[in-house]
Design an enzyme around this catalytic site. Sequence first.
Site, short mmCIF file in Angstrom:
data_model
loop_
_atom_site.label_atom_id
_atom_site.label_comp_id
_atom_site.label_asym_id
_atom_site.label_seq_id
_atom_site.Cartn_x
_atom_site.Cartn_y
_atom_site.Cartn_z
N ASP A 261 30.95 38.22 39.29
CA ASP A 261 32.09 38.81 39.97
C ASP A 261 31.87 38.58 41.46
O ASP A 261 30.78 38.28 41.91
CB ASP A 261 32.26 40.30 39.63
CG ASP A 261 33.68 40.76 39.93
OD1 ASP A 261 34.41 40.04 40.66
OD2 ASP A 261 34.09 41.83 39.45
C1 BGC Z 1 37.30 41.64 40.81
C2 BGC Z 1 37.51 40.51 39.84
C3 BGC Z 1 38.29 39.42 40.52
C4 BGC Z 1 37.53 38.97 41.75
C5 BGC Z 1 38.18 37.85 42.52
C6 BGC Z 1 36.75 41.18 42.14
O1 BGC Z 1 36.84 42.19 43.09
O2 BGC Z 1 36.47 42.61 40.24
O3 BGC Z 1 38.17 40.97 38.70
O4 BGC Z 1 38.52 38.37 39.63
O5 BGC Z 1 37.41 40.07 42.63
O6 BGC Z 1 39.30 38.28 43.17
#
Ligand code: BGC
Length: 743
Positions: A261
């Site tokens: 993530d």
């Molecule tokens: C989220 C993800 C997301 C990523 C990219 C993170 O803060 O938890 O689900 O895909 O950001 O935006």
Amino acid sequence: MKKLFFGIALIAAIGVNAATPVYLDDSKPLEDRVEDALSRMTLREKINLIHAQSKFSAPGVPRLGIPETWCTDGPMGVRPEVLWDEWEQAKWTNDSCTAFPSLTALAATWDPDMALLYGKSIGEEARYRNKSVLLGPGINIYRTPLNGRNFEYMGEDPYLTSQMVVPYVKGVQSNGVAACVKHFALNNNEINRHTSNPIVDDRTLYEIYLPGFRAAAQEGEAWSFMGGYNLFRGEHASYNPILMNEILKGEWGWDGAVISDWGAVHDTRTAVSGGLDMEFGSWTNGLSNGASNAYDSYFLAEPYLKGIEDGTYSTRELDDKVRRVLRLTMRTAMDRKRPFGSMGSDEHVEACRRIGEEGVVLLQNRGNLLPLNLDKTKKIAVIGENAIKMMTVGGGSSSLKARYEVTPLDGLKKRVGDKAEIVYARGYVGDPTGEYNGVVTGQDLNDPRSPEELRDEALRVARDADVVLFFGGLNKSNHQDCEDTDRESLDLPYGQNELIEALAKVNPNLAVINISGTGVAMPWTAKVPAIMQAWYLGNETGNALASVLAGDANPSGKLPYTYYATLDQCGAHKLGEYPGHPGIDELGNEVMDMPYNEGIFVGYRFIDKNKLKPTFPFGHGISYTTFEYGKAGIDKAEGSADDVFTVTIPVTNSGSREGKEVVQLYISDKKSSVERPVKELKGFRKVSLKPGETAEVKFEIGRDALSYFDADKHAWVCEPGEFEALIGASSADIRSKVKFKVK
Ligand code: BGC
């Protein structure tokens, strides 16, 4: 002359073969291509391949013509382009997408065909925008109604989630775009999301929190997974040796790439060994604190390279990561046969509306207040902020720049036309903002009036209307269905409960349409005849809702989670110590320990065990028509665990409208050596029936449906003995039962 031609042809043939390296030759087996590419790469090229070069991309191997990896959120539409190093949108003028319904809405359709349509459509948009990876679907289990991201997930039940995630993944990947199934695993709350340390036993893990991911990996063959921010048994999820190495890549034999993530990596050593393949978003807090050109300092960049050069790490793990990223690239950006995709097409609009219509759940409809009788209704009062608020902007990383968005009020006006007068009053002010990372809805929702003035106007408007439609709920602002924050209570915000009660007093013909991605307390159910659960439905919100309210579409959604009356009815809150308490983990880190003491008793499993009465049960949803269930039959009363038991039940549309019913099969193990849930969902079928028509609904029950996870043996076990198949219209509305024995 002949000889000359032959010679030229031969040289040409040899030339092609010699000049086309195996890794570029898509007639060759994937693994041969991967090995060939790997063998040509320098150490630095390998390191570069596995970490980001910008907010959403990794560089590939330019020297070898191996393209960049471009990712995009996900999971309900393709995110607008952001700047290279910043979260702020890049202000492109051609990146507005189709905003599809929230994933809870998709789950509420209980229709795998809808999930396939969803995946195919969103995948086409991602492909059109030249993305290799769509960061979705999200499938974390609905453990608490307070989780700020429930709207991005598919509800509380592992079986329902598994059935819906597989076609979503397949649909996306039919475009040569990888689904990235997130957030693996146990990322079930947003509060303290970077330090949350779920303490979960193996049985609970395997029975409740992993099945959706296993299905996505093995049946859906998802090409990528995203790790969560949370910890698990001493390590962060994104590079957790148990989750990634032992389970995902080991037990499940999965060959895809694990993507961190954004900002979930904290350490090189464990990122190397813990099964992470690509690092993204480091040096951000996940949302706002960006730092430019930090990429070389990523944990899997220079520090990793130096560690290999000085002998701290071998190249074994690196080669495994590179192989996985190469596979991902060859399946996506290097697939020359993948389709071109499309964006904002009529088909996508149609898909958005259909999924929305099928996902809406009619929770109660006393006196058949709905559908609206437009022949008799002269005046409709529409009350509530959610009737006019655009919701595709907001909620965190899933926020979108939609091509357009039809609000409920506009959709209704268009549908009703001049058949009735529609009068609107806002009733309360909740969140007048409408901006996320520079994307604005363009709505000015500021209202200087006092709460009393707003309420008085609403009551005045409602008093003399034939019917009152209240559109309320949550709204994707902080603490109201939004990433990085959980809700602070089960109650509706902004004084909506008081307003609903007051409206019910001045006009008994009240329908509440709750727009949210998670359950809310509804203390007024006895006073409100009609209640509908609507979700964030994307572009077509207003049109889909108008079509259900007017009866053009007959509601057929069922709740993908329990609608608790109070938080006490939810095991995570009653027993599970949500949101945890400060602790020190195995590595000495300060964490928020979150014991999952409720174990496997999540959602209806907890309700059943404790004989509770929620506001609305899991699987509940009614229709404008009625369905009668006949008697269930089974093909054999006794068999072995390897036999397939076939249960059939006739279901008849006993009303006067065509409609769809989701027939649900639950299994109950009558006697077991371990405590088992009273019953568990193990099958469902959505059938469409004309008035008077009957369908013979058939379910096959095999070993999987009967087994529990034995943690000591680390295996699924089907114990001999008596079982019962329960067939019904919801988890609390069982219409027929049939017993059978496993020898
Ligand atoms: C989220 C993800 C997301 C990523 C990219 C993170 O803060 O938890 O689900 O895909 O950001 O935006």
